[in-house]
Design a protein around this motif. Structure first.
Motif, PDB file in Angstrom:
ATOM      1  N   ARG A  27      -6.462   1.237  12.903  1.00 45.32           N
ATOM      2  CA  ARG A  27      -7.645   1.379  12.044  1.00 45.32           C
ATOM      3  C   ARG A  27      -8.576   0.214  12.334  1.00 45.32           C
ATOM      4  NH1 ARG A  27      -3.709   2.380   8.086  1.00 45.32           N
ATOM      5  NH2 ARG A  27      -3.571   4.586   7.618  1.00 45.32           N
ATOM      6  N   ARG A  69      -4.621  10.064  -2.479  1.00 44.27           N
ATOM      7  CA  ARG A  69      -3.399   9.813  -1.704  1.00 44.27           C
ATOM      8  C   ARG A  69      -3.029  11.027  -0.854  1.00 44.27           C
ATOM      9  NH1 ARG A  69      -0.198   5.636  -2.629  1.00 44.27           N
ATOM     10  NH2 ARG A  69       1.803   6.690  -2.557  1.00 44.27           N
ATOM     11  N   ASN A  71      -7.507 -10.270   0.884  1.00 42.13           N
ATOM     12  CA  ASN A  71      -8.069  -9.165   1.653  1.00 42.13           C
ATOM     13  C   ASN A  71      -7.909  -9.501   3.134  1.00 42.13           C
ATOM     14  OD1 ASN A  71      -9.533  -7.234   2.919  1.00 42.13           O
ATOM     15  ND2 ASN A  71     -11.356  -7.447   1.644  1.00 42.13           N
ATOM     16  N   THR A 103      -8.614  -7.906   5.722  1.00 36.84           N
ATOM     17  CA  THR A 103      -9.645  -7.485   6.671  1.00 36.84           C
ATOM     18  C   THR A 103     -10.644  -8.633   6.890  1.00 36.84           C
ATOM     19  OG1 THR A 103     -11.090  -6.558   4.979  1.00 36.84           O
ATOM     20  CG2 THR A 103      -9.504  -5.046   5.985  1.00 36.84           C
ATOM     21  N   LEU A 130       1.087  -7.246   7.641  1.00 37.26           N
ATOM     22  CA  LEU A 130       0.978  -6.500   6.382  1.00 37.26           C
ATOM     23  C   LEU A 130       2.188  -5.592   6.185  1.00 37.26           C
ATOM     24  CD1 LEU A 130      -1.527  -5.935   4.409  1.00 37.26           C
ATOM     25  CD2 LEU A 130      -1.711  -3.813   5.646  1.00 37.26           C
ATOM     26  N   ASP A 131       2.518  -5.340   4.941  1.00 38.84           N
ATOM     27  CA  ASP A 131       3.581  -4.408   4.581  1.00 38.84           C
ATOM     28  C   ASP A 131       4.958  -4.940   4.969  1.00 38.84           C
ATOM     29  OD1 ASP A 131       4.288  -2.233   3.192  1.00 38.84           O
ATOM     30  OD2 ASP A 131       3.689  -0.730   4.663  1.00 38.84           O
TER      31      ASP A 131
HETATM   32  N1  LIG Z   1      -4.033  -7.075   1.636  1.00 39.98           N
HETATM   33  C1  LIG Z   1      -4.675  -6.120   2.270  1.00 39.98           C
HETATM   34  N2  LIG Z   1      -5.862  -6.354   2.858  1.00 39.98           N
HETATM   35  C2  LIG Z   1      -6.524  -5.384   3.501  1.00 39.98           C
HETATM   36  N3  LIG Z   1      -6.088  -4.124   3.626  1.00 39.98           N
HETATM   37  C3  LIG Z   1      -4.915  -3.801   3.072  1.00 39.98           C
HETATM   38  C4  LIG Z   1      -4.152  -4.774   2.358  1.00 39.98           C
HETATM   39  N4  LIG Z   1      -3.031  -4.167   1.909  1.00 39.98           N
HETATM   40  C5  LIG Z   1      -3.097  -2.897   2.332  1.00 39.98           C
HETATM   41  N5  LIG Z   1      -4.215  -2.650   3.027  1.00 39.98           N
HETATM   42  C6  LIG Z   1      -4.623  -1.367   3.650  1.00 39.98           C
HETATM   43  O1  LIG Z   1      -3.959  -0.324   2.951  1.00 39.98           O
HETATM   44  C7  LIG Z   1      -3.066   0.376   3.838  1.00 39.98           C
HETATM   45  C8  LIG Z   1      -1.765   0.751   3.100  1.00 39.98           C
HETATM   46  O2  LIG Z   1      -1.109  -0.448   2.726  1.00 39.98           O
HETATM   47  P1  LIG Z   1       0.472  -0.566   2.677  1.00 39.98           P
HETATM   48  O3  LIG Z   1       1.036  -0.028   3.950  1.00 39.98           O
HETATM   49  O4  LIG Z   1       0.845  -1.947   2.268  1.00 39.98           O
HETATM   50  O5  LIG Z   1       0.779   0.412   1.514  1.00 39.98           O
HETATM   51  P2  LIG Z   1       2.101   1.199   1.217  1.00 39.98           P
HETATM   52  O6  LIG Z   1       3.030   0.298   0.535  1.00 39.98           O
HETATM   53  O7  LIG Z   1       2.574   1.878   2.462  1.00 39.98           O
HETATM   54  O8  LIG Z   1       1.490   2.248   0.238  1.00 39.98           O
HETATM   55  P3  LIG Z   1       2.203   3.373  -0.597  1.00 39.98           P
HETATM   56  O9  LIG Z   1       3.664   3.231  -0.387  1.00 39.98           O
HETATM   57  O10 LIG Z   1       1.750   3.113  -1.992  1.00 39.98           O
HETATM   58  O11 LIG Z   1       1.619   4.641  -0.035  1.00 39.98           O
HETATM   59  C9  LIG Z   1      -2.833  -0.559   5.005  1.00 39.98           C
HETATM   60  O12 LIG Z   1      -2.481   0.171   6.179  1.00 39.98           O
HETATM   61  C10 LIG Z   1      -4.173  -1.278   5.111  1.00 39.98           C
HETATM   62  O13 LIG Z   1      -5.116  -0.478   5.826  1.00 39.98           O
END
Ligand SMILES: Nc1ncnc2c1ncn2[C@@H]1O[C@H](COP(=O)(O)OP(=O)(O)OP(=O)(O)O)[C@@H](O)[C@H]1O
Ligand SMILES: O=P(O)(O)O[C@@H]1[C@@H](OP(=O)(O)O)[C@H](OP(=O)(O)O)[C@H](O)[C@H](OP(=O)(O)O)[C@H]1OP(=O)(O)O
Length: 427
Positions: free
Chosen positions: A147, A34, A55, A57, A374-375
């Motif tokens: 990305r 991380r 997933n 991607t 996402l997110d």
């Molecule tokens: N379901 C998914 N499928 C593919 N890639 C994903 C998926 N979820 C997350 N990712 C990848 O992981 C990255 C980080 O995900 P995300 O932004 O949801 O995490 P986060 O909640 O910000 O993480 P944290 O707070 O734990 O650091 C995304 O930018 C993407 O590249």
């Protein structure tokens, strides 16, 4: 978010139960991967529950694993409008977008090495030329806004160590099977350029494509305020050439960018107008802490919650109810300002029908695609004071350093201009 953005774009996933020991081990394993800036956040190792998401991607239009090559472009577009609220006190905020201002603070604090030429307003403009420029800028300086994955593996952009995994030439090499250049050049700088151009064109087409409609009439926020950010190099260069900088084509109403922008614009008051309302809710909660549940501060984010988000009146009647509605709308808007768009692309087999899946033509073949967001976990109520402080830090830094520098350059140019007198002597 499904209601606002549309069923197909949003994947809620499902809650799954995990053995506590497994989560503990997982947490230890990923810790070293991380980035430092994220280490203040921890996995919840005590609940025993996790979210299981598809997933993204991979193509989301097929429910079984595909064996064709798949490319996925992840874009975190950030906020696509300039605040139009009358509560904004810094004049600069009406001219330069938050992303462009924030770039300077990010470089100064060492988060990134270089200022990006990307401006969200170019991407959200709906004008193809501006969108191409925005995407090319993202490719040049990916930061955490772009990305690219091939068959689920990161091939371009920053990994967690915040350093790019490849250069444009390597990217073009990966992309060749997807976008063979139509001019027949199979290698060299021309090929790299042709392949990257093709990628940019395909992504633009996908971003402008419309699919299903979100819930009928969910939001109808007209775009107010300037359509161009003064800091965008694209509009600066047009401005310097004396061309019209306000040119924009507008986004088609059914496309994901349009819908995302609508949700972002639920932030009608800007953090400057919102903060006093947050304080009003805070004061009420201090007096009546047991009301936190009734006010749905931590959910449930259900139909009642959703219906309140649709109240777009900005007339403050002094009530806690008004303040709460604006606070919740702001949280939803902030979520939409920080989400990512995943575009998965896969070549259709020659001679086969597209199985009624959306396809986009490319120089090589047709590409089946799917778009997901996402997110989308709602930004916490507690982050509002942080947003307020950060906002003024960003604007103050930009005004003090960048704008002051611009003024110096302008005044030096003026002086040079005055001093530069060409004297012609008769010979
Ligand atoms: N379901 C998914 N499928 C593919 N890639 C994903 C998926 N979820 C997350 N990712 C990848 O992981 C990255 C980080 O995900 P995300 O932004 O949801 O995490 P986060 O909640 O910000 O993480 P944290 O707070 O734990 O650091 C995304 O930018 C993407 O590249
Ligand atoms: O405030 P910003 O605009 O810097 O956005 C933060 C993001 O930084 P960015 O500007 O995209 O580099 C930041 O991105 P990074 O983790 O730095 O890649 C987070 O997404 C953060 O959200 P959260 O606090 O983790 O829920 C984001 O915070 P929120 O403001 O969305 O809460």
């Amino acid at each position: 978010m499904k209601d606002f953005l549309g069923e197909n774009y949003v994947h809620c996933g499902e809650v799954v139960q995990l053995p506590l020991e497994f989560v503990k081990q997982l947490c230890l394993k990923i810790q070293c991967e991380r980035p430092e800036s994220r280490c203040d956040k921890d996995l919840d190792t005590f609940s025993g529950y996790a979210m299981c998401l598809p997933n993204l991607t991979r193509l989301q239009t097929f429910h079984f694993a595909e064996h064709r090559p798949i490319l996925c472009v992840e874009i975190k577009p950030k906020c696509g409008f300039i605040p139009f609220s009358n509560d904004v006190t810094h004049e600069m905020k009406h001219k330069v977008c938050r992303y462009c201002m924030h770039q300077h603070l990010k470089v100064a604090t060492g988060k990134w090495k270089k200022i990006s030429k990307y401006c969200p307003l170019d991407l959200y403009s709906g004008n193809k030329q501006r969108m191409h420029f925005a995407l090319r800028s993202l490719l040049q300086e990916t930061q955490n806004n772009l990305r690219i994955f091939k068959n689920g593996e990161l091939i371009y952009g920053c990994g967690d160590a915040r350093s790019p995994v490849a250069d444009l030439k390597e990217l073009a090499h990966h992309l060749k099977p997807f976008f063979f250049p139509s001019n027949g050049l199979a290698s060299g700088p021309h090929c790299t350029k042709a392949v990257i151009r093709e990628l940019v064109h395909v992504i633009t087409r996908v971003l402008l494509s419309s699919s299903e409609k979100a819930r009928a009439g969910a939001l109808r926020l007209g775009l107010q305020g300037p359509r161009v950010c003064e800091a965008s190099p694209f509009s600066r260069s047009l401005h310097n050439q004396g061309k019209n900088t306000s040119e924009h084509s507008g986004l088609p109403k059914g496309c994901l960018l349009y819908k995302t922008l609508q949700v972002q614009m639920l932030d009608q008051l800007d953090i400057e107008g919102l903060y006093p309302l947050y304080k009003r809710v805070e004061q009420y909660l201090e007096e009546f802490p047991e009301e936190r549940k009734t006010l749905q501060i931590d959910g449930p984010y259900d139909e009642v919650f959703y219906q309140k988000l649709l109240d777009l009146s900005t007339e403050d009647d002094g009530t806690v109810a008004f303040a709460l509605t604006k606070v919740q709308q702001y949280r939803v808007a902030m979520t939409a300002k920080d989400c990512s768009i995943m575009i998965a692309l896969s070549p259709c087999l020659q001679g086969t029908s597209s199985d009624q899946r959306p396809v986009i033509p490319s120089s090589r073949s047709r590409l089946a695609f799917s778009v997901s967001v996402l997110d989308l976990d709602l930004k916490p109520y507690e982050s509002i004071p942080h947003q307020y402080k950060l906002d003024s830090k960003i604007v103050n830094y930009y005004s003090k350093t960048v704008h002051a520098k611009d003024d110096t350059v302008r005044s030096t140019r003026f002086k040079e201009h005055e001093d530069c007198t060409l004297v012609l002597h008769k010979v």
